[in-house]
Design a protein around this motif. Structure first.
Motif, PDB file in Angstrom:
ATOM      1  N   HIS A 156       0.912  -1.157  -0.147  1.00  0.00           N
ATOM      2  CA  HIS A 156      -0.113  -0.054   0.028  1.00  0.00           C
ATOM      3  C   HIS A 156       0.783   1.228   0.030  1.00  0.00           C
ATOM      4  O   HIS A 156       0.601   2.275  -0.639  1.00  0.00           O
ATOM      5  CB  HIS A 156      -0.995  -0.140   1.191  1.00  0.00           C
ATOM      6  N   GLU A 157       1.896   1.171   0.967  1.00  0.00           N
ATOM      7  CA  GLU A 157       2.752   2.461   1.019  1.00  0.00           C
ATOM      8  C   GLU A 157       3.543   2.779  -0.627  1.00  0.00           C
ATOM      9  O   GLU A 157       3.668   3.845  -0.665  1.00  0.00           O
ATOM     10  CB  GLU A 157       3.744   2.279   1.958  1.00  0.00           C
ATOM     11  N   TYR A 158       3.813   1.517  -1.101  1.00  0.00           N
ATOM     12  CA  TYR A 158       4.576   1.494  -2.173  1.00  0.00           C
ATOM     13  C   TYR A 158       3.816   2.035  -3.143  1.00  0.00           C
ATOM     14  O   TYR A 158       4.268   2.587  -4.113  1.00  0.00           O
ATOM     15  CB  TYR A 158       5.202  -0.033  -2.424  1.00  0.00           C
ATOM     16  N   ASP A 159       2.396   1.857  -3.415  1.00  0.00           N
ATOM     17  CA  ASP A 159       1.513   2.183  -4.337  1.00  0.00           C
ATOM     18  C   ASP A 159       1.020   3.810  -4.248  1.00  0.00           C
ATOM     19  O   ASP A 159       0.482   4.180  -5.245  1.00  0.00           O
ATOM     20  CB  ASP A 159       0.432   1.300  -4.672  1.00  0.00           C
ATOM     21  N   GLU A 160       1.130   4.159  -3.096  1.00  0.00           N
ATOM     22  CA  GLU A 160       0.489   5.443  -2.794  1.00  0.00           C
ATOM     23  C   GLU A 160       1.405   6.702  -3.047  1.00  0.00           C
ATOM     24  O   GLU A 160       2.436   6.691  -2.429  1.00  0.00           O
ATOM     25  CB  GLU A 160       0.092   5.373  -1.105  1.00  0.00           C
ATOM     26  N   PRO A 161       1.056   7.269  -4.002  1.00  0.00           N
ATOM     27  CA  PRO A 161       2.254   8.486  -4.379  1.00  0.00           C
ATOM     28  C   PRO A 161       2.368   9.474  -3.470  1.00  0.00           C
ATOM     29  O   PRO A 161       3.467   9.990  -3.518  1.00  0.00           O
ATOM     30  CB  PRO A 161       1.268   9.261  -5.656  1.00  0.00           C
ATOM     31  N   LEU A 162       1.528   9.754  -2.404  1.00  0.00           N
ATOM     32  CA  LEU A 162       1.723  10.661  -1.397  1.00  0.00           C
ATOM     33  C   LEU A 162       2.438  10.101  -0.214  1.00  0.00           C
ATOM     34  O   LEU A 162       2.967  10.893   0.628  1.00  0.00           O
ATOM     35  CB  LEU A 162       0.628  11.447  -0.820  1.00  0.00           C
ATOM     36  N   ASN A 163       2.758   8.949  -0.197  1.00  0.00           N
ATOM     37  CA  ASN A 163       3.298   8.175   0.898  1.00  0.00           C
ATOM     38  C   ASN A 163       4.752   8.238   0.626  1.00  0.00           C
ATOM     39  O   ASN A 163       5.555   8.284  -0.585  1.00  0.00           O
ATOM     40  CB  ASN A 163       2.990   6.619   0.904  1.00  0.00           C
ATOM     41  N   ARG A 164       5.637   8.648   1.792  1.00  0.00           N
ATOM     42  CA  ARG A 164       7.193   8.897   1.589  1.00  0.00           C
ATOM     43  C   ARG A 164       7.767   7.599   1.320  1.00  0.00           C
ATOM     44  O   ARG A 164       8.994   7.380   1.187  1.00  0.00           O
ATOM     45  CB  ARG A 164       7.570   9.596   2.766  1.00  0.00           C
ATOM     46  N   ARG A 165       7.134   6.462   1.197  1.00  0.00           N
ATOM     47  CA  ARG A 165       8.034   5.266   0.571  1.00  0.00           C
ATOM     48  C   ARG A 165       7.222   4.908  -0.643  1.00  0.00           C
ATOM     49  O   ARG A 165       7.605   3.685  -1.038  1.00  0.00           O
ATOM     50  CB  ARG A 165       7.429   4.104   1.331  1.00  0.00           C
ATOM     51  N   PHE A 166       6.639   5.624  -1.330  1.00  0.00           N
ATOM     52  CA  PHE A 166       6.095   5.568  -2.927  1.00  0.00           C
ATOM     53  C   PHE A 166       7.391   5.065  -3.685  1.00  0.00           C
ATOM     54  O   PHE A 166       8.524   5.806  -3.990  1.00  0.00           O
ATOM     55  CB  PHE A 166       5.324   6.745  -3.209  1.00  0.00           C
ATOM     56  N   HIS A 167       7.068   4.093  -4.291  1.00  0.00           N
ATOM     57  CA  HIS A 167       8.269   3.405  -5.109  1.00  0.00           C
ATOM     58  C   HIS A 167       9.587   3.470  -4.545  1.00  0.00           C
ATOM     59  O   HIS A 167      10.602   3.587  -5.164  1.00  0.00           O
ATOM     60  CB  HIS A 167       8.274   4.087  -6.576  1.00  0.00           C
ATOM     61  N   ALA A 168       9.477   3.188  -3.040  1.00  0.00           N
ATOM     62  CA  ALA A 168      10.776   3.049  -2.445  1.00  0.00           C
ATOM     63  C   ALA A 168      11.187   1.489  -2.623  1.00  0.00           C
ATOM     64  O   ALA A 168      10.556   0.456  -2.215  1.00  0.00           O
ATOM     65  CB  ALA A 168      10.660   3.038  -0.928  1.00  0.00           C
ATOM     66  N   GLU A 169      12.177   1.231  -3.660  1.00  0.00           N
ATOM     67  CA  GLU A 169      12.112  -0.121  -4.229  1.00  0.00           C
ATOM     68  C   GLU A 169      12.655  -1.030  -3.055  1.00  0.00           C
ATOM     69  O   GLU A 169      12.082  -2.271  -3.107  1.00  0.00           O
ATOM     70  CB  GLU A 169      13.184  -0.108  -5.381  1.00  0.00           C
ATOM     71  N   PRO A 170      13.562  -0.841  -2.233  1.00  0.00           N
ATOM     72  CA  PRO A 170      13.900  -1.604  -1.077  1.00  0.00           C
ATOM     73  C   PRO A 170      12.838  -1.916  -0.067  1.00  0.00           C
ATOM     74  O   PRO A 170      13.252  -2.174   1.211  1.00  0.00           O
ATOM     75  CB  PRO A 170      15.351  -1.528  -0.581  1.00  0.00           C
ATOM     76  N   ILE A 171      11.840  -1.143  -0.069  1.00  0.00           N
ATOM     77  CA  ILE A 171      10.782  -1.258   1.132  1.00  0.00           C
ATOM     78  C   ILE A 171      10.686  -2.171   1.426  1.00  0.00           C
ATOM     79  O   ILE A 171      10.637  -3.362   1.089  1.00  0.00           O
ATOM     80  CB  ILE A 171       9.183  -0.538   0.515  1.00  0.00           C
ATOM     81  N   ALA A 172      10.641  -2.520   2.935  1.00  0.00           N
ATOM     82  CA  ALA A 172      10.385  -3.741   3.662  1.00  0.00           C
ATOM     83  C   ALA A 172      10.002  -3.490   5.066  1.00  0.00           C
ATOM     84  O   ALA A 172      10.024  -2.463   5.370  1.00  0.00           O
ATOM     85  CB  ALA A 172      11.735  -4.398   3.630  1.00  0.00           C
ATOM     86  N   CYS A 173       9.242  -4.579   5.702  1.00  0.00           N
ATOM     87  CA  CYS A 173       8.936  -4.354   7.072  1.00  0.00           C
ATOM     88  C   CYS A 173       9.432  -5.643   7.948  1.00  0.00           C
ATOM     89  O   CYS A 173       9.878  -6.881   7.071  1.00  0.00           O
ATOM     90  CB  CYS A 173       7.663  -4.128   7.288  1.00  0.00           C
ATOM     91  N   ALA A 174       9.406  -5.874   9.029  1.00  0.00           N
ATOM     92  CA  ALA A 174       9.579  -7.100   9.796  1.00  0.00           C
ATOM     93  C   ALA A 174       8.770  -8.213   9.295  1.00  0.00           C
ATOM     94  O   ALA A 174       9.192  -9.366   9.506  1.00  0.00           O
ATOM     95  CB  ALA A 174       9.354  -6.914  11.339  1.00  0.00           C
ATOM     96  N   ARG A 175       7.496  -8.001   8.886  1.00  0.00           N
ATOM     97  CA  ARG A 175       6.595  -9.151   8.274  1.00  0.00           C
ATOM     98  C   ARG A 175       7.195  -9.581   7.194  1.00  0.00           C
ATOM     99  O   ARG A 175       7.031 -10.767   6.654  1.00  0.00           O
ATOM    100  CB  ARG A 175       5.181  -8.658   8.137  1.00  0.00           C
ATOM    101  N   CYS A 176       7.661  -8.644   6.018  1.00  0.00           N
ATOM    102  CA  CYS A 176       7.875  -9.230   4.863  1.00  0.00           C
ATOM    103  C   CYS A 176       9.281  -9.106   4.273  1.00  0.00           C
ATOM    104  O   CYS A 176       9.706  -9.749   3.233  1.00  0.00           O
ATOM    105  CB  CYS A 176       7.131  -8.557   4.008  1.00  0.00           C
TER     106      CYS A 176
END
Ligand code: ZN
Ligand code: ZN
Ligand code: FE
Length: 751
Positions: A156-176
């Protein structure tokens, strides 16, 4: 509107800027650059364009903007960010890795945040980039993060243009995302929380191999001299300084002086190792950086580092994870094997590193950054040139501290530090690196530049390359001067001073104490240190006493054996006689005009260093004892373009005999070299009416010499140019080769 930018937070920025102005349209990354299609009021569109140019996102670099007006209208209802499309030339440069940003650090330590204490937090403005990129365009599927399927929240964060993680390619969290594992040296996983275990082990004096951004570090408590000494002996690294990492400027300030400008370097997006002046009463054990007066320090640059150093008021040694001079480990298996005799424990993670990069090393000179090793955080950012490359060029660099360089248009892509091309593993980093850059930047070289030295592996590589029309050999010291000119964006004729260890000369001798009148196309040798033999070739570099004996015999003849110096007492006369026979027979005794070797000779004469454990050690320690410059300077004799050091050696010996302290002798020698440069430059100025002096070569990493010579040259009203964006050492050679080869191609003059 079309612009070539680095892919860091640019599209979301465009999105919000367009929305604020009620513009409709599309933005996408199409491989050539960022393509923006906007519709709306002309005044709004102008403002939109002006904002892009004036205030782009912090990490983006706009190469150029092309604007087409009055296109046929399209029925856009809104503004959208479209998926990247892989067609078109792949020109969007991959960004360098960026240290963890403040916002991510805040989230890391915010118990309410869902990434609280997650060691791989990152965002559009920070995190690994180049080191995880396998191919372009820069998209998650082309990075080593593609093994991790995003969880719903990350998606969701990756796809949301106004999120500060929009298209942050290495995006990750403890779950994934990636996870840590702690293993002992037998490869058994240690039960418990890897992070708190690791902190605890470091506290207890253990040595850990820690996987980072561009490779492994070997880490230990920097304040425990026993642990540091252990690390030295296991790593087979006798004296070469270790870098430190501390969690804040205030901790660093306990051990080293930090100016505001140096603090800015430490905190820059690259977070390099910054060489700082050691405090006199520094409580860092001498074994951390023996014999030198600087300390290489960095701040945490990955979330894992922040967690390891949390609440710690002690610095860690964070040195490259390798044995001796091998390249650093960056794969888990390799590290587990090669470092098993060094590390007590291994802190692994499962995010693969695709490109090995070392920590970059910089220092401050004349208020600006001076890069000594250009790697993580810098490479592969483009280096803008003041001229255009007429044809795409590959420059293969030198042998030691190798980098290579791809160049086209007004841009040079100088590679990360590859290392010394003397073992198979470094050589494959070199050849694989070249292929990787060729694909990333879609440059198919038509011209290849290489060093004149026939034995360099980079030379052999260049000569073996097929499908290249033009191959151009560039003299090593000409490349040094051209590199510094390109670094400073100047051209035309200059007075070029190239002082270094050794480089292959046009006469087949080993040059390194050279004055030129040079431009990009040619270098006329105006003066050089008189040749002396290097008894035993490479072995003479490892044993500075040999050069000391050579220079002493030049000066005093055989009588030097009876001078009664400490040097004489230590001299192995039988060994020396054997070397003399070699010299008489001309066996394995190449002639050299190297200034680096003269520094060795003086260090040997003062018994500062008879044998070295790393490149340049003797000269570095000579600089280390010459605390301040003092008069009178030792004087070189310059006659018909030859520079003679006999008078310098004679004065040094006289001073040794009259009890002058070694520190003073070292200082007078440094001052003598600085005055020599001014003297020869002044002669050349009178003859040729040139006023710009370019200083390049590894000797100019000597800060005592560099400061003094810059000062003296300016007092004599010269314009002085020194390195900043690429190293003065052989790490800068590839850029100079590219510039020279380009000039040769343009003027139709080939060697
Ligand atoms: Zn961030
Ligand atoms: Zn997730
Ligand atoms: Fe060199």
């Amino acid at each position: 509107m079309r612009g070539v930018v680095q892919g860091v937070g640019f599209r979301p920025f465009v999105y919000s800027s367009a929305n604020r102005r009620s513009l409709t349209g599309r933005v996408l990354n199409n491989g050539v650059g960022v393509l923006i299609d906007v519709q709306g009021e002309p005044a709004e569109i102008d403002q939109f364009g002006a904002e892009l140019e004036a205030n782009p996102p912090p990490l983006s670099i706009i190469e150029s903007i092309e604007r087409l007006d009055h296109l046929a209208p399209v029925d856009y209802r809104d503004f959208q960010i479209l998926e990247s499309d892989a067609t078109g030339a792949k020109l969007v440069p991959v960004s360098a890795d960026v240290a963890t940003c403040d916002e991510c650090v805040n989230e890391l330590f915010d118990a309410r945040n869902r990434r609280y204490r997650y060691p791989f937090i990152n965002c559009t403005n920070c995190g690994p980039r180049f080191t995880i990129t396998e191919s372009v365009p820069y998209d998650r599927r082309n990075t080593t993060m593609r093994m991790f399927a995003m969880c719903e929240e990350c998606r969701h964060e990756y796809d949301e243009p106004l999120n500060r993680r929009f298209h942050a390619e290495p995006i990750a969290c403890a779950r994934c995302g990636p996870q840590l594992r702690l293993l002992d040296r037998e490869g058994r996983e240690v039960a418990g929380d890897p992070l708190s275990l690791a902190r605890d082990l470091l506290q207890r004096g253990k040595i850990l191999a820690i996987k980072g951004i561009g490779g492994f570090h070997l880490a230990c408590d920097a304040l425990s001299s026993k642990t540091v000494a252990d690390l030295r002996s296991r790593k087979v690294r006798e004296d070469k300084p270790f870098a430190l990492m501390a969690n804040s400027l205030s901790v660093i300030r306990r051990y080293a002086r930090v100016s505001d400008e140096e603090a800015a370097l430490l905190q820059s997006p690259a977070h390099p190792i910054v060489l700082l002046q050691k405090k006199d009463k520094s409580s860092v054990p001498e074994t951390v950086a023996p014999g030198v007066n600087s300390l290489g320090v960095m701040l945490p640059y990955s979330p894992l580092h922040y967690l390891l150093l949390e609440n710690s008021n002690k610095p860690l040694v964070m040195t490259s994870g390798n044995v001796s001079d091998e390249p650093i480990c960056y794969h888990d298996d390799d590290a587990g094997q090669r470092l098993s005799r060094i590390a007590d424990y291994f802190l692994f993670h499962d995010r693969n590193i695709h490109v090995r990069t070392d920590d970059s090393v910089v220092r401050l000179h004349d208020g600006r950054e001076m890069i000594l090793r250009r790697s993580r955080g810098y490479a592969p950012a483009p280096i803008r040139t003041a001229f255009d490359f007429a044809r795409p060029i590959l420059a293969c660099g030198a042998e030691l501290k190798n980098t290579f360089c791809f160049a086209r248009d007004h841009t040079a892509f100088v590679s990360h530090h590859i290392g010394d091309l003397e073992n198979l593993e470094t050589l494959s980093s070199f050849t694989e690196g070249i292929e990787h850059y060729r694909r990333l930047f879609a440059i198919d070289p038509e011209v290849v530049a290489y060093d004149l030295h026939p034995e360099y592996l980079s030379t052999k590589y260049a000569l073996a390359l097929g499908n290249i029309e033009e191959k151009i050999a560039v003299q090593h010291h000409h490349a040094h001067v051209a590199s510094c000119m390109t670094d400073n964006q100047i051209d035309g004729e200059v007075i070029g001073v190239a002082f270094d260890g050794l480089g292959y000369g046009l006469d087949g001798k080993m040059w390194g104490g050279e004055f030129f009148v040079a431009d990009f196309c040619q270098a006329e040798r105006m003066a050089h240190l008189a040749y002396v033999p290097l008894p035993g070739g490479v072995q003479a570099i490892r044993e500075p006493w040999r050069l000391a004996a050579v220079y002493l015999e030049r000066t005093f003849g055989q009588a030097f054996l009876d001078l009664g110096l400490e040097f004489n007492r230590r001299l192995d006369v039988r060994k020396w006689s054997a070397l003399r026979r070699m010299m008489t027979a001309g066996l394995n005794c190449p002639q050299t005009s190297s200034m680096g070797r003269l520094f060795d000779a003086v260090a040997g004469l003062l018994c500062v260093r008879e044998a070295v454990n790393y490149e340049g050690q003797a000269a570095i320690e000579l600089e280390g004892i010459a605390t301040r410059l003092s008069h009178p300077a030792y004087e070189f004799k310059v006659e018909a373009g030859e520079i003679y050091a006999e008078a310098v050696i004679r004065s040094a010996v006289e001073n040794l005999l009259d009890g002058t302290p070694a520190s003073e002798i070292a200082a007078r020698f440094h001052l003598g070299v600085a005055e020599l440069i001014v003297k020869v430059a002044t002669q050349i100025r009178q003859e040729r009416h040139l006023n710009r002096v370019v200083l390049s070569g590894g000797v100019f990493q000597n800060m005592l010499l560099l400061h003094k010579v810059c000062q003296l040259l300016r007092e004599s009203e010269f314009a002085v140019f020194t390195h900043s964006r690429v190293p003065a050492n052989d790490g800068g050679i590839s850029l100079g080769q590219a510039a020279v080869a380009n000039a040769c191609v343009q003027r139709g003059r080939y060697n």
